[in-house]
Design a protein around this motif. Sequence first.
Motif, PDB file in Angstrom:
ATOM      1  N   VAL A  30       0.842  -1.196   0.000  1.00 27.87           N
ATOM      2  CA  VAL A  30       0.000   0.000   0.000  1.00 27.87           C
ATOM      3  C   VAL A  30       0.878   1.247   0.000  1.00 27.87           C
ATOM      4  O   VAL A  30       0.605   2.215  -0.719  1.00 27.87           O
ATOM      5  CB  VAL A  30      -0.945   0.001   1.219  1.00 27.87           C
ATOM      6  CG1 VAL A  30      -1.737   1.310   1.290  1.00 27.87           C
ATOM      7  CG2 VAL A  30      -1.904  -1.185   1.152  1.00 27.87           C
ATOM      8  N   GLU A  51      -8.724   8.450   4.732  1.00 26.90           N
ATOM      9  CA  GLU A  51      -8.581   7.024   5.053  1.00 26.90           C
ATOM     10  C   GLU A  51      -9.704   6.184   4.460  1.00 26.90           C
ATOM     11  O   GLU A  51      -9.459   5.113   3.900  1.00 26.90           O
ATOM     12  CB  GLU A  51      -8.536   6.823   6.569  1.00 26.90           C
ATOM     13  CG  GLU A  51      -7.250   7.282   7.221  1.00 26.90           C
ATOM     14  CD  GLU A  51      -7.153   6.833   8.654  1.00 26.90           C
ATOM     15  OE1 GLU A  51      -8.046   6.073   9.114  1.00 26.90           O
ATOM     16  OE2 GLU A  51      -6.186   7.237   9.337  1.00 26.90           O
ATOM     17  N   ARG A  52     -10.939   6.650   4.576  1.00 27.09           N
ATOM     18  CA  ARG A  52     -12.071   5.859   4.085  1.00 27.09           C
ATOM     19  C   ARG A  52     -11.962   5.636   2.579  1.00 27.09           C
ATOM     20  O   ARG A  52     -12.121   4.508   2.100  1.00 27.09           O
ATOM     21  CB  ARG A  52     -13.389   6.560   4.416  1.00 27.09           C
ATOM     22  CG  ARG A  52     -14.623   5.809   3.900  1.00 27.09           C
ATOM     23  CD  ARG A  52     -15.907   6.519   4.268  1.00 27.09           C
ATOM     24  NE  ARG A  52     -16.089   6.586   5.721  1.00 27.09           N
ATOM     25  CZ  ARG A  52     -17.095   7.219   6.306  1.00 27.09           C
ATOM     26  NH1 ARG A  52     -17.996   7.858   5.583  1.00 27.09           N
ATOM     27  NH2 ARG A  52     -17.207   7.212   7.620  1.00 27.09           N
ATOM     28  N   ASP A  53     -11.666   6.709   1.836  1.00 31.19           N
ATOM     29  CA  ASP A  53     -11.555   6.590   0.384  1.00 31.19           C
ATOM     30  C   ASP A  53     -10.423   5.644  -0.010  1.00 31.19           C
ATOM     31  O   ASP A  53     -10.580   4.802  -0.907  1.00 31.19           O
ATOM     32  CB  ASP A  53     -11.311   7.955  -0.255  1.00 31.19           C
ATOM     33  CG  ASP A  53     -12.535   8.857  -0.179  1.00 31.19           C
ATOM     34  OD1 ASP A  53     -13.628   8.339   0.134  1.00 31.19           O
ATOM     35  OD2 ASP A  53     -12.397  10.071  -0.418  1.00 31.19           O
ATOM     36  N   CYS A  55      -9.027   3.241   1.787  1.00 32.79           N
ATOM     37  CA  CYS A  55      -9.350   1.854   2.146  1.00 32.79           C
ATOM     38  C   CYS A  55     -10.228   1.210   1.074  1.00 32.79           C
ATOM     39  O   CYS A  55     -10.025   0.043   0.705  1.00 32.79           O
ATOM     40  CB  CYS A  55     -10.062   1.807   3.502  1.00 32.79           C
ATOM     41  SG  CYS A  55      -8.986   2.068   4.927  1.00 32.79           S
ATOM     42  N   GLU A  56     -11.187   1.968   0.547  1.00 41.21           N
ATOM     43  CA  GLU A  56     -12.056   1.447  -0.507  1.00 41.21           C
ATOM     44  C   GLU A  56     -11.267   1.219  -1.796  1.00 41.21           C
ATOM     45  O   GLU A  56     -11.445   0.199  -2.469  1.00 41.21           O
ATOM     46  CB  GLU A  56     -13.203   2.423  -0.755  1.00 41.21           C
ATOM     47  CG  GLU A  56     -14.209   2.495   0.390  1.00 41.21           C
ATOM     48  CD  GLU A  56     -15.321   3.495   0.121  1.00 41.21           C
ATOM     49  OE1 GLU A  56     -15.277   4.140  -0.954  1.00 41.21           O
ATOM     50  OE2 GLU A  56     -16.225   3.636   0.975  1.00 41.21           O
ATOM     51  N   VAL A  60      -8.485  -2.545   1.521  1.00 38.18           N
ATOM     52  CA  VAL A  60      -7.819  -2.945   2.760  1.00 38.18           C
ATOM     53  C   VAL A  60      -8.521  -2.287   3.948  1.00 38.18           C
ATOM     54  O   VAL A  60      -9.317  -1.358   3.782  1.00 38.18           O
ATOM     55  CB  VAL A  60      -6.326  -2.526   2.759  1.00 38.18           C
ATOM     56  CG1 VAL A  60      -5.576  -3.218   1.634  1.00 38.18           C
ATOM     57  CG2 VAL A  60      -6.173  -1.007   2.665  1.00 38.18           C
ATOM     58  N   SER A  61      -8.204  -2.776   5.140  1.00 33.47           N
ATOM     59  CA  SER A  61      -8.737  -2.169   6.360  1.00 33.47           C
ATOM     60  C   SER A  61      -7.855  -0.985   6.765  1.00 33.47           C
ATOM     61  O   SER A  61      -6.818  -0.728   6.153  1.00 33.47           O
ATOM     62  CB  SER A  61      -8.765  -3.197   7.493  1.00 33.47           C
ATOM     63  OG  SER A  61      -7.444  -3.549   7.863  1.00 33.47           O
ATOM     64  N   ARG A  62      -8.254  -0.289   7.807  1.00 29.39           N
ATOM     65  CA  ARG A  62      -7.499   0.889   8.240  1.00 29.39           C
ATOM     66  C   ARG A  62      -6.156   0.517   8.871  1.00 29.39           C
ATOM     67  O   ARG A  62      -5.230   1.323   8.859  1.00 29.39           O
ATOM     68  CB  ARG A  62      -8.327   1.718   9.225  1.00 29.39           C
ATOM     69  CG  ARG A  62      -9.576   2.294   8.589  1.00 29.39           C
ATOM     70  CD  ARG A  62     -10.143   3.450   9.338  1.00 29.39           C
ATOM     71  NE  ARG A  62     -11.305   3.988   8.636  1.00 29.39           N
ATOM     72  CZ  ARG A  62     -11.773   5.210   8.806  1.00 29.39           C
ATOM     73  NH1 ARG A  62     -11.165   6.036   9.633  1.00 29.39           N
ATOM     74  NH2 ARG A  62     -12.836   5.624   8.153  1.00 29.39           N
ATOM     75  N   THR A  63      -6.039  -0.682   9.413  1.00 26.23           N
ATOM     76  CA  THR A  63      -4.787  -1.057  10.087  1.00 26.23           C
ATOM     77  C   THR A  63      -3.593  -1.077   9.124  1.00 26.23           C
ATOM     78  O   THR A  63      -2.587  -0.415   9.389  1.00 26.23           O
ATOM     79  CB  THR A  63      -4.930  -2.405  10.798  1.00 26.23           C
ATOM     80  OG1 THR A  63      -5.941  -2.300  11.813  1.00 26.23           O
ATOM     81  CG2 THR A  63      -3.617  -2.825  11.443  1.00 26.23           C
ATOM     82  N   LEU A  65      -3.436   0.335   6.213  1.00 24.60           N
ATOM     83  CA  LEU A  65      -3.315   1.668   5.626  1.00 24.60           C
ATOM     84  C   LEU A  65      -2.552   2.585   6.571  1.00 24.60           C
ATOM     85  O   LEU A  65      -1.655   3.328   6.149  1.00 24.60           O
ATOM     86  CB  LEU A  65      -4.691   2.248   5.326  1.00 24.60           C
ATOM     87  CG  LEU A  65      -4.683   3.661   4.729  1.00 24.60           C
ATOM     88  CD1 LEU A  65      -4.048   3.664   3.343  1.00 24.60           C
ATOM     89  CD2 LEU A  65      -6.095   4.232   4.664  1.00 24.60           C
ATOM     90  N   ARG A  66      -2.877   2.546   7.852  1.00 23.66           N
ATOM     91  CA  ARG A  66      -2.200   3.410   8.816  1.00 23.66           C
ATOM     92  C   ARG A  66      -0.736   3.014   8.981  1.00 23.66           C
ATOM     93  O   ARG A  66       0.125   3.862   9.209  1.00 23.66           O
ATOM     94  CB  ARG A  66      -2.934   3.369  10.155  1.00 23.66           C
ATOM     95  CG  ARG A  66      -4.263   4.112  10.100  1.00 23.66           C
ATOM     96  CD  ARG A  66      -5.065   3.977  11.381  1.00 23.66           C
ATOM     97  NE  ARG A  66      -6.296   4.763  11.288  1.00 23.66           N
ATOM     98  CZ  ARG A  66      -7.267   4.746  12.206  1.00 23.66           C
ATOM     99  NH1 ARG A  66      -7.138   3.964  13.274  1.00 23.66           N
ATOM    100  NH2 ARG A  66      -8.348   5.485  12.050  1.00 23.66           N
TER     101      ARG A  66
END
Length: 242
Positions: A30, A51-53, A55-56, A60-63, A65-66
């Motif tokens: 990512v 984050e929401r955009d 992830c979509e 993937v989930s937020r974990t 991504l962060r």
Amino acid sequence: MRSEPPSALADPAAAAPGRRSAGSTLPASVAQALRERIVQGQFPPGARLNERDLCEQFGVSRTPLREAFRLLAAEGLIELEPNRGAQVVALSEQRIREAFEVIGGLEAMSSRLACERATDTEIAEIRALTYEMMASHARRDLPTYYRLNHEIHACLSKAAHNGLLNQLYDTQNARIQHLRFASNEDPAKWDQAMREHIDMAEALALRDGERLAAIMRGHLQRKCDAALRALASHGIVPPASG
């Protein structure tokens, strides 16, 4: 910033678990996709990363991504602010000039050492990459040109055979890759940069370290000036400091 069609690395599907290369983690995949989008100007300096955009887009989930955000923050490409999320770093004009000055010095040192220490195979590889870059320049294929450009500079740094110097180069260069890409938006400046790369390859083949170092310093200074003009042309004004 100029928006180019995303490459395979910038393809959201490339971050999916089933599309990762061997040994690559999901956050690293990512991070690579985000890094390329930042470099190509799809996320310009100062842009907030939703984050929401994302992830979509990446599925993937937020974990992860962060975690990818943390990797990019460690490289100096994005900033993480409490309760405000992540945004692409926007360097001041002074910091941009300082960064290019440092990179120019590191690449000049690498140039001198490479002319002394590079193997014939390494020199041949850099010349071959230069020919490929000439072809992408003729097609006006900026993403491919940029990828080859990045490879050439990285190969030259490695050809110096100094691990610490190469590590410093990689760390500092990561912070301004998006600016190096943007500097070629001006066709005349792009043509000049291509001519300079041809001169670099010739100087390396002759093992003329002083000539190559001088070309490299001038090349990076002109990159800096062109990058600042590209930012201004897109209405992006570097902050007063930072």
